[in-house]
Design a protein around this motif. Sequence first.
Motif, PDB file in Angstrom:
ATOM      1  N   UNK A 654       1.281  -1.199   0.146  1.00 27.22           N
ATOM      2  CA  UNK A 654       0.147  -0.075  -0.068  1.00 27.22           C
ATOM      3  C   UNK A 654       0.698   1.170  -0.304  1.00 27.22           C
ATOM      4  N   UNK A 655       0.612   2.406  -0.992  1.00 22.71           N
ATOM      5  CA  UNK A 655       1.146   3.325  -0.754  1.00 22.71           C
ATOM      6  C   UNK A 655       0.368   4.899  -0.253  1.00 22.71           C
ATOM      7  N   UNK A 656      -0.665   3.968   0.144  1.00 22.46           N
ATOM      8  CA  UNK A 656      -1.482   5.490   1.326  1.00 22.46           C
ATOM      9  C   UNK A 656      -2.198   5.045   2.298  1.00 22.46           C
ATOM     10  N   UNK A 657      -2.750   5.485   2.927  1.00 16.75           N
ATOM     11  CA  UNK A 657      -3.637   6.066   3.987  1.00 16.75           C
ATOM     12  C   UNK A 657      -4.237   6.802   4.048  1.00 16.75           C
ATOM     13  N   UNK A 658      -6.070   6.706   3.767  1.00 19.95           N
ATOM     14  CA  UNK A 658      -7.181   7.562   4.064  1.00 19.95           C
ATOM     15  C   UNK A 658      -7.284   7.046   5.504  1.00 19.95           C
ATOM     16  N   UNK A 659      -7.870   8.326   6.111  1.00 16.63           N
ATOM     17  CA  UNK A 659      -8.210   8.036   7.831  1.00 16.63           C
ATOM     18  C   UNK A 659      -9.863   8.397   7.863  1.00 16.63           C
ATOM     19  N   UNK A 660     -10.202   7.210   7.936  1.00 17.57           N
ATOM     20  CA  UNK A 660     -12.052   7.405   7.636  1.00 17.57           C
ATOM     21  C   UNK A 660     -12.510   8.251   8.519  1.00 17.57           C
ATOM     22  N   UNK A 661     -14.068   9.162   7.967  1.00 17.97           N
ATOM     23  CA  UNK A 661     -14.160  10.470   8.363  1.00 17.97           C
ATOM     24  C   UNK A 661     -14.183   9.939   9.809  1.00 17.97           C
ATOM     25  N   UNK A 662     -14.725   8.750  10.570  1.00 14.94           N
ATOM     26  CA  UNK A 662     -15.143   8.735  11.539  1.00 14.94           C
ATOM     27  C   UNK A 662     -14.968   9.098  12.553  1.00 14.94           C
ATOM     28  N   UNK A 663     -13.090   8.514  12.073  1.00 15.19           N
ATOM     29  CA  UNK A 663     -11.890   9.146  12.995  1.00 15.19           C
ATOM     30  C   UNK A 663     -12.121  10.450  13.658  1.00 15.19           C
ATOM     31  N   UNK A 664     -12.127  11.020  12.347  1.00 11.69           N
ATOM     32  CA  UNK A 664     -11.795  12.868  11.843  1.00 11.69           C
ATOM     33  C   UNK A 664     -12.458  13.783  12.499  1.00 11.69           C
ATOM     34  N   UNK A 665     -13.686  13.045  12.745  1.00 10.42           N
ATOM     35  CA  UNK A 665     -15.123  13.991  13.059  1.00 10.42           C
ATOM     36  C   UNK A 665     -15.423  14.696  14.370  1.00 10.42           C
ATOM     37  N   UNK A 666     -14.113  13.140  15.312  1.00  9.49           N
ATOM     38  CA  UNK A 666     -14.278  13.472  16.792  1.00  9.49           C
ATOM     39  C   UNK A 666     -13.216  14.243  17.102  1.00  9.49           C
ATOM     40  N   UNK A 667     -12.098  14.704  16.265  1.00 11.96           N
ATOM     41  CA  UNK A 667     -10.966  14.822  16.577  1.00 11.96           C
ATOM     42  C   UNK A 667     -10.425  16.025  17.802  1.00 11.96           C
ATOM     43  N   UNK A 668     -11.271  16.374  17.882  1.00 14.40           N
ATOM     44  CA  UNK A 668     -10.764  17.764  18.561  1.00 14.40           C
ATOM     45  C   UNK A 668     -11.544  17.877  19.833  1.00 14.40           C
ATOM     46  N   UNK A 669     -12.943  16.594  19.822  1.00 20.08           N
ATOM     47  CA  UNK A 669     -13.722  16.827  21.348  1.00 20.08           C
ATOM     48  C   UNK A 669     -12.877  15.297  21.870  1.00 20.08           C
ATOM     49  N   UNK A 670     -13.066  13.760  21.308  1.00 16.95           N
ATOM     50  CA  UNK A 670     -12.266  13.459  21.684  1.00 16.95           C
ATOM     51  C   UNK A 670     -11.272  12.704  21.797  1.00 16.95           C
ATOM     52  N   UNK A 671     -10.402  12.544  22.780  1.00 19.00           N
ATOM     53  CA  UNK A 671      -9.039  12.003  23.306  1.00 19.00           C
ATOM     54  C   UNK A 671      -8.795  10.873  22.530  1.00 19.00           C
ATOM     55  N   UNK A 672     -10.203   9.543  22.697  1.00 16.51           N
ATOM     56  CA  UNK A 672      -9.508   8.380  21.462  1.00 16.51           C
ATOM     57  C   UNK A 672      -9.398   8.609  20.561  1.00 16.51           C
ATOM     58  N   UNK A 673      -9.881   8.906  19.554  1.00 15.77           N
ATOM     59  CA  UNK A 673     -10.009   9.077  18.340  1.00 15.77           C
ATOM     60  C   UNK A 673      -8.885   9.992  18.016  1.00 15.77           C
ATOM     61  N   UNK A 674      -8.272  11.298  19.136  1.00 13.04           N
ATOM     62  CA  UNK A 674      -7.155  11.529  18.551  1.00 13.04           C
ATOM     63  C   UNK A 674      -6.229  11.308  18.651  1.00 13.04           C
ATOM     64  N   UNK A 675      -5.658   9.969  20.103  1.00 13.34           N
ATOM     65  CA  UNK A 675      -4.723   9.099  19.444  1.00 13.34           C
ATOM     66  C   UNK A 675      -5.004   8.193  18.995  1.00 13.34           C
ATOM     67  N   UNK A 676      -5.912   7.531  18.652  1.00 12.04           N
ATOM     68  CA  UNK A 676      -6.056   6.523  17.658  1.00 12.04           C
ATOM     69  C   UNK A 676      -5.254   7.622  16.033  1.00 12.04           C
ATOM     70  N   UNK A 677      -5.848   8.702  15.518  1.00 12.27           N
ATOM     71  CA  UNK A 677      -5.260   9.080  14.685  1.00 12.27           C
ATOM     72  C   UNK A 677      -3.345   9.262  14.877  1.00 12.27           C
ATOM     73  N   UNK A 678      -3.200   9.590  15.694  1.00 12.80           N
ATOM     74  CA  UNK A 678      -1.799  10.460  16.468  1.00 12.80           C
ATOM     75  C   UNK A 678      -0.897   8.921  15.507  1.00 12.80           C
ATOM     76  N   UNK A 679      -1.701   7.632  16.213  1.00 14.47           N
ATOM     77  CA  UNK A 679      -1.458   6.120  15.991  1.00 14.47           C
ATOM     78  C   UNK A 679      -1.721   5.369  14.685  1.00 14.47           C
TER      79      UNK A 679
END
Length: 748
Positions: A654-679
């Motif tokens: 794979x050349x590219x990973x696309x982070x699903x919108x469901x993680x991005x939606x709560x990025x600023x309000x949900x710590x778990x999603x923020x951590x998951x996006x970083x991982x």
Amino acid sequence: MILFIGTTLLAVAVYQEYDEILQSTKNEQQHQLHMFHDRLDALFREQELLQNVLANSYLNNTNFNNQTFDTLLGINPLLFGIVIVSKEGNLKFSSSAELRLPDLLQDKNTQQWFQETLNTDQMVIGKAYLLKSGHKWILPIRKKILDAKGNIVAVISTGLDLTMLQQMWDDLDNFHNTMQVTLDNGAFPILRSGLKIDEYAQHYNNSLPGKQLFGQHISQLKARSLAQKSAYLAPMIEHSEYSNTAKSIYSLSYNARYHFWTSAEIPYQFVVQNLYQQGFYYLVFYLLLIVTIFILFRWIANNEIKNIAELTYNAQHDELTGLVYTARYESFNSIAGMGEKPFTLLYLDLDNFKNINDTFGNRFGDLLLIKVAERIVKNVSPYKGTVSRYHGDEFVIFIESVDKIEINLFAKLLLENISQPYLIKRNHFKISASIGIACFPEHASDIETLLSYAGNSLFMAKKTKNQSQFFSKSEHHQLQRNIVIEQSLYQAVINQEITLVYQPQLDGNNKLFGVEALVRWHHKELGFIPPDVFIPIAENSGFMPQLGLYIMHKAMQEIALLKLQENLTFKLSINVSIRQFMKIDFIEKLISACNKYAIDKTDLNIEITESLFIESVDTLLPLFDKIKSNAISLSLDDFGTGYSSLSMLRKVPVDELKIDKSFVDHLTTNHADNVMVGIIINMGKALGMRIVAEGVEDKRQVTLLKKAGCDIFQGYYFSKPLALEELRIFAKKHCHSKTTKKVLAFAD
């Protein structure tokens, strides 16, 4: 029918028997006539010979006396007496002094035949009469004696004892025939079998009425006999009044030498009596035959009724389970009793039954169906209902109730019982079922519609399996809409009703990196249909490979032309469905499209979803390698929501990973999603992948994503999906000399 056939056979048999009796009677009569005639002819020839001897003796013996008469009378018992008379009828010699003759030329009993004797050279048989001197009935036989010059010198007359002659013939078996001899001259009978002496005068003294034999004049009979050049006439059946009989069978023969008729007659009633006699046996046989045929046909009919009943039962019942078989709507109508009472129809289908058939074989599946049917019947027995097998592993149940609480409870208990373990050939199995429910007449008033509605409910129930579902009008309308969409997809592609819009993807410098092509469909009647509605329908109907190919060609064609016209360079991403990707000729069609539209393969990116990895990764690796060997990039869409794993990411190029919108939606309000996006970003970076964030809606999300190290951004914060001409304007503003774009032609 049996009676008609039997009667016809009897009639044919009786007629044949009648014909046989009639023919046999005729043949026997003819035979008797011939014998009677031949014996008489022989007798008269013998008498003529005796008369010739006497004539010679009379002419050649000057001492002629009565001694010669005595000798002849001694050797011929039929002879009653012999006389020689002159041609005038005067007596010359007599065998007995007591024998006194009447005047032969004057007496009415002798005159006609004595005169005939004088006029012919043949012996003449005269009329029978009673000789008073001897009290005897005699039959006179006369012949004239001629000298050497041909002159009549005398007449020899011999008399046969008629009573003795009659007795001789009566002693013979005439087979019920009455034999009679009749003189041609005068039509007087001279001999008749079966007469008593006191009947002689009545028969022998009178000529036949009208000189007719059996209704025909003897002259006509004689002419016919001579014309046939035969001494005999064939036997015939005549309606005759002769001897006061209404009908008789007779035979006639004519003796031309001595001029007499011989006849044999038998009453037609004799044939009838014989027929009655034989007919009795035929009637008995006929009755026995009719009874036998009746019993046979009755047995056949009973067997036929039994066979028809058995065939009807087999036609109406499933051979495997013994349940009523309802393959046609008429069968449903007869079972349900449409129009009489309200009832509920439950459409039951086993879940994943095909897997059992495919794994263990159809015979094993049949045994399971038998046990399932038994459980269904057992569950229905407390209710007024009927169970029928519909198709394969489908059953239809009719319950005489429309109480939804009661039906719901019944369905729940039925599903619980069906899902209990089964022991088949020492193997334990579990299987569940789904039920669709529709009520009559609440939901439909005809069986076809009712079954269709229950089928729709079953379809909804099978989405979760082991569930029952009542018919819902709203769900039914949605299903109808989906069917319309499915049927319209093919024409939509042909008519190019499906169009593409493109959503830009920008890098950290707010420069255009690529675009994602999103599919749109404006239906003429249904209006705008969202991709998340028609794409799953295309997937389920198997039309997705054709639709995906159409989108791929259209996206390449439009973007290639745009890049050429505006001298732009950017990546083009195409999202490919599982079904399209797994087609054996997918790679060939992809390369062919690139060549057709002069797309630089390094500017092409193929996006796949994690659901693709339900299949074995090892199976997919050769396909990935072919894509990579053509310098085409691979992108993993909706990462983090599906089936991907670290092991899978390590294997797949794979050349590219696309982070699903469901993680991005709560990025600023949900710590778990923020951590998951970083991982996800750190993991992708560590594996050398480009990271794309989908669904970026505000600046705070952009700030956090940049801080985490995200490479590419896509969302309404930067741009909504753009039509081709809108994209042209946007690209001119945000493009730089080395910009790459990507076009994703699948779904929002």
